[in-house]
Design a protein around this motif. Structure first.
Motif, PDB file in Angstrom:
ATOM      1  N   GLU A 271       0.674  -1.221  -0.113  1.00 50.43           N
ATOM      2  CA  GLU A 271       0.048  -0.182  -0.106  1.00 50.43           C
ATOM      3  C   GLU A 271       0.765   1.236  -0.063  1.00 50.43           C
ATOM      4  N   ASN A 272       1.833   1.311   0.781  1.00 46.64           N
ATOM      5  CA  ASN A 272       2.609   2.651   0.997  1.00 46.64           C
ATOM      6  C   ASN A 272       3.910   2.406   0.446  1.00 46.64           C
ATOM      7  N   ILE A 273       4.894   3.523   0.306  1.00 45.90           N
ATOM      8  CA  ILE A 273       6.162   3.585  -0.120  1.00 45.90           C
ATOM      9  C   ILE A 273       6.957   2.833   0.457  1.00 45.90           C
ATOM     10  N   LYS A 274       7.093   2.770   1.775  1.00 47.05           N
ATOM     11  CA  LYS A 274       7.742   1.532   2.313  1.00 47.05           C
ATOM     12  C   LYS A 274       7.606   0.219   2.220  1.00 47.05           C
ATOM     13  N   ASP A 275       6.354  -0.127   1.775  1.00 54.25           N
ATOM     14  CA  ASP A 275       6.098  -1.489   1.231  1.00 54.25           C
ATOM     15  C   ASP A 275       6.943  -1.609  -0.011  1.00 54.25           C
ATOM     16  N   PHE A 276       6.796  -0.807  -0.919  1.00 59.62           N
ATOM     17  CA  PHE A 276       7.199  -0.954  -2.312  1.00 59.62           C
ATOM     18  C   PHE A 276       9.015  -1.016  -2.071  1.00 59.62           C
ATOM     19  N   SER A 277       9.295  -0.079  -1.227  1.00 59.22           N
ATOM     20  CA  SER A 277      10.783  -0.101  -0.986  1.00 59.22           C
ATOM     21  C   SER A 277      11.374  -1.216  -0.529  1.00 59.22           C
ATOM     22  N   ARG A 278      10.490  -1.958   0.177  1.00 57.14           N
ATOM     23  CA  ARG A 278      11.178  -3.347   0.950  1.00 57.14           C
ATOM     24  C   ARG A 278      11.106  -4.442  -0.442  1.00 57.14           C
ATOM     25  N   LEU A 279      10.041  -4.143  -1.015  1.00 54.21           N
ATOM     26  CA  LEU A 279       9.928  -5.248  -2.235  1.00 54.21           C
ATOM     27  C   LEU A 279      10.961  -5.055  -3.254  1.00 54.21           C
ATOM     28  N   SER A 280      11.386  -3.688  -3.339  1.00 52.15           N
ATOM     29  CA  SER A 280      12.584  -3.340  -4.258  1.00 52.15           C
ATOM     30  C   SER A 280      13.805  -4.286  -3.824  1.00 52.15           C
ATOM     31  N   VAL A 281      14.071  -3.945  -2.437  1.00 55.49           N
ATOM     32  CA  VAL A 281      15.168  -4.473  -1.804  1.00 55.49           C
ATOM     33  C   VAL A 281      15.079  -5.866  -2.080  1.00 55.49           C
ATOM     34  N   LEU A 282      13.942  -6.578  -1.882  1.00 55.05           N
ATOM     35  CA  LEU A 282      13.848  -8.123  -1.979  1.00 55.05           C
ATOM     36  C   LEU A 282      14.086  -8.506  -3.193  1.00 55.05           C
ATOM     37  N   LEU A 283      13.687  -7.789  -4.567  1.00 51.53           N
ATOM     38  CA  LEU A 283      14.091  -8.419  -5.559  1.00 51.53           C
ATOM     39  C   LEU A 283      15.515  -8.252  -5.775  1.00 51.53           C
ATOM     40  N   LYS A 284      16.240  -7.147  -5.239  1.00 54.45           N
ATOM     41  CA  LYS A 284      17.623  -7.033  -5.550  1.00 54.45           C
ATOM     42  C   LYS A 284      18.371  -8.513  -4.898  1.00 54.45           C
ATOM     43  N   ILE A 285      17.821  -8.624  -3.608  1.00 56.89           N
ATOM     44  CA  ILE A 285      18.276  -9.891  -2.984  1.00 56.89           C
ATOM     45  C   ILE A 285      18.136 -11.307  -4.093  1.00 56.89           C
ATOM     46  N   ILE A 286      16.809 -11.305  -4.570  1.00 56.44           N
ATOM     47  CA  ILE A 286      16.760 -12.322  -5.420  1.00 56.44           C
ATOM     48  C   ILE A 286      17.594 -12.354  -6.786  1.00 56.44           C
ATOM     49  N   MET A 287      17.757 -11.174  -7.156  1.00 62.09           N
ATOM     50  CA  MET A 287      18.699 -10.954  -8.297  1.00 62.09           C
ATOM     51  C   MET A 287      20.241 -11.643  -7.915  1.00 62.09           C
ATOM     52  N   LEU A 288      20.384 -11.283  -6.868  1.00 61.99           N
ATOM     53  CA  LEU A 288      21.823 -11.668  -6.239  1.00 61.99           C
ATOM     54  C   LEU A 288      21.954 -13.377  -5.795  1.00 61.99           C
ATOM     55  N   LEU A 289      20.744 -13.771  -5.386  1.00 62.29           N
ATOM     56  CA  LEU A 289      20.744 -15.295  -5.165  1.00 62.29           C
ATOM     57  C   LEU A 289      20.693 -15.808  -6.576  1.00 62.29           C
ATOM     58  N   GLY A 290      20.291 -15.135  -7.593  1.00 62.37           N
ATOM     59  CA  GLY A 290      20.146 -15.832  -9.051  1.00 62.37           C
ATOM     60  C   GLY A 290      21.584 -15.977  -9.336  1.00 62.37           C
ATOM     61  N   ILE A 291      22.235 -14.663  -9.391  1.00 63.98           N
ATOM     62  CA  ILE A 291      23.809 -15.071  -9.787  1.00 63.98           C
ATOM     63  C   ILE A 291      24.469 -16.060  -9.097  1.00 63.98           C
ATOM     64  N   LEU A 292      24.299 -16.109  -7.703  1.00 65.02           N
ATOM     65  CA  LEU A 292      25.063 -17.247  -6.931  1.00 65.02           C
ATOM     66  C   LEU A 292      24.702 -18.510  -7.233  1.00 65.02           C
ATOM     67  N   SER A 293      23.406 -18.608  -8.020  1.00 66.94           N
ATOM     68  CA  SER A 293      23.208 -19.938  -8.361  1.00 66.94           C
ATOM     69  C   SER A 293      23.898 -20.382  -9.406  1.00 66.94           C
ATOM     70  N   LEU A 294      24.762 -19.532 -10.143  1.00 69.21           N
ATOM     71  CA  LEU A 294      25.581 -20.033 -11.383  1.00 69.21           C
ATOM     72  C   LEU A 294      26.943 -20.677 -10.445  1.00 69.21           C
ATOM     73  N   LEU A 295      27.166 -20.309  -9.347  1.00 73.80           N
ATOM     74  CA  LEU A 295      27.927 -21.218  -8.503  1.00 73.80           C
ATOM     75  C   LEU A 295      27.771 -22.362  -8.217  1.00 73.80           C
ATOM     76  N   VAL A 296      26.593 -22.647  -7.627  1.00 74.63           N
ATOM     77  CA  VAL A 296      25.878 -23.888  -7.269  1.00 74.63           C
ATOM     78  C   VAL A 296      26.022 -24.697  -8.590  1.00 74.63           C
ATOM     79  N   LEU A 297      25.490 -24.428  -9.752  1.00 72.76           N
ATOM     80  CA  LEU A 297      25.257 -25.060 -11.104  1.00 72.76           C
ATOM     81  C   LEU A 297      26.850 -25.498 -11.397  1.00 72.76           C
TER      82      LEU A 297
END
Length: 305
Positions: A271-297
């Motif tokens: 609903e509010n800006i803080k919610d969307f800021s947290r979602l943006s950070v979460l997506l950045k973390i997911i992107m980092l985890l995605g890159i690290l998956s190349l290490l796992v692979l």
């Protein structure tokens, strides 16, 4: 430290980490033929970082008025740097990055590859200048630029050897291509979320983002649905290509799909800006985890081999 924040050093570290994992871990550890020596790769990496840093600066220059509304306490221009100084930094970094790209292309005997650096630089400038104001086009362009951090390694490290090692390079190129596509998709989603955060300033300066056209609530629902679509695409990819690699499949399910599902649930009710800021950070973390998956692979394939 102030200048490092100005050029978004966290994002630059993500680019450096991504390209380094591809070259030093994925290609080298699996003994996949690579065209670039360590020195040549470092030139490629530095060129990528300089052009990206210049892109962040030109974006800030064009967003001065918008940032006064969206983030008055975080803007660097004119709080720390004058517009003239910022332009000087932009030209120095951009020219240095493109020049290194020219040097590398001629060094490896692929003069046509110079186009890559000119194109990325031009896209960053046109995005910051006016394309970001066009509905979804700006989101697509910046997401393509993010994916190019992977594509540029494919172009310089693998394509020059494709004639000699077409069979050996077919699968690595396909894997890295798929990583680039998923990086594009995740960043596209994050760009829409960031537009929701910036809706107040964007509205006053003619930006036609999806959040302005549809409103925050509907846009958050669209993001939630997109996340679910991404989850199904990833599950399909795991089922088709990774069903025998249980380690990587498990990592992707719990490290990427699970956080994306959490994102989808939270985005639906944001609903509010803080919610969307947290979602943006979460997506950045997911992107980092995605890159690290190349290490796992890489580790899973090396162990299996």
């Amino acid at each position: 430290m102030k200048f490092l924040k100005f050029i978004r050093y966290q994002n630059l570290l993500l680019i450096a980490g991504t390209q380094s994992i591809i070259h030093f871990v994925f290609l080298k550890a699996l003994s996949i033929p690579a065209a670039l020596s360590t020195l040549s790769f470092c030139i490629l990496l530095l060129a990528s970082l300089l052009i990206a840093a210049a892109g962040y600066i030109i974006n800030d220059i064009n967003d001065v008025a918008i940032d006064r509304i969206n983030k008055p306490d975080k803007a660097f221009i004119p709080r720390f740097y004058s517009e003239a100084t910022a332009y000087n930094y932009y030209f120095i970094l951009n020219i240095a990055g493109v020049a290194l790209g020219f040097f590398l292309s001629y060094k490896i005997g692929e003069s046509g590859f110079t186009t890559v650096f000119v194109l990325i630089s031009a896209l960053l400038y046109t995005y910051a200048s006016f394309l970001k104001k066009v509905t979804l086009i700006g989101n697509l362009i910046v997401s393509l630029i993010v994916a190019s951090s992977i594509l540029v390694v494919i172009i310089f490290d693998l394509l020059p050897l494709l004639d000699r090692y077409s069979y050996e390079l077919a699968n690595p190129i396909a894997v890295l291509r798929d990583y680039a596509i998923f990086a594009f998709l995740l960043n596209f989603l994050r760009e829409i979320i960031k537009d929701v955060e910036d809706v107040n300033g964007d509205r006053n300066y003619g930006v036609k983002s999806l959040a302005i056209i549809m409103g925050r609530e509907r846009t958050s629902k669209v993001c939630s649905i997109l996340a679910v679509v991404y989850i199904f695409l990833l599950i399909y990819y795991i089922y088709v290509y990774l069903y025998t690699n249980t380690i990587t499949a498990g990592y992707l399910l719990f490290g990427i799909c699970a956080p994306l599902l959490y994102f989808a649930i939270k985005a639906w009710s944001a609903e509010n800006i803080k919610d969307f800021s947290r979602l943006s950070v979460l997506l950045k973390i997911i992107m980092l985890l995605g890159i690290l998956s190349l290490l796992v692979l890489t580790l899973s394939l090396k162990y299996a081999g």
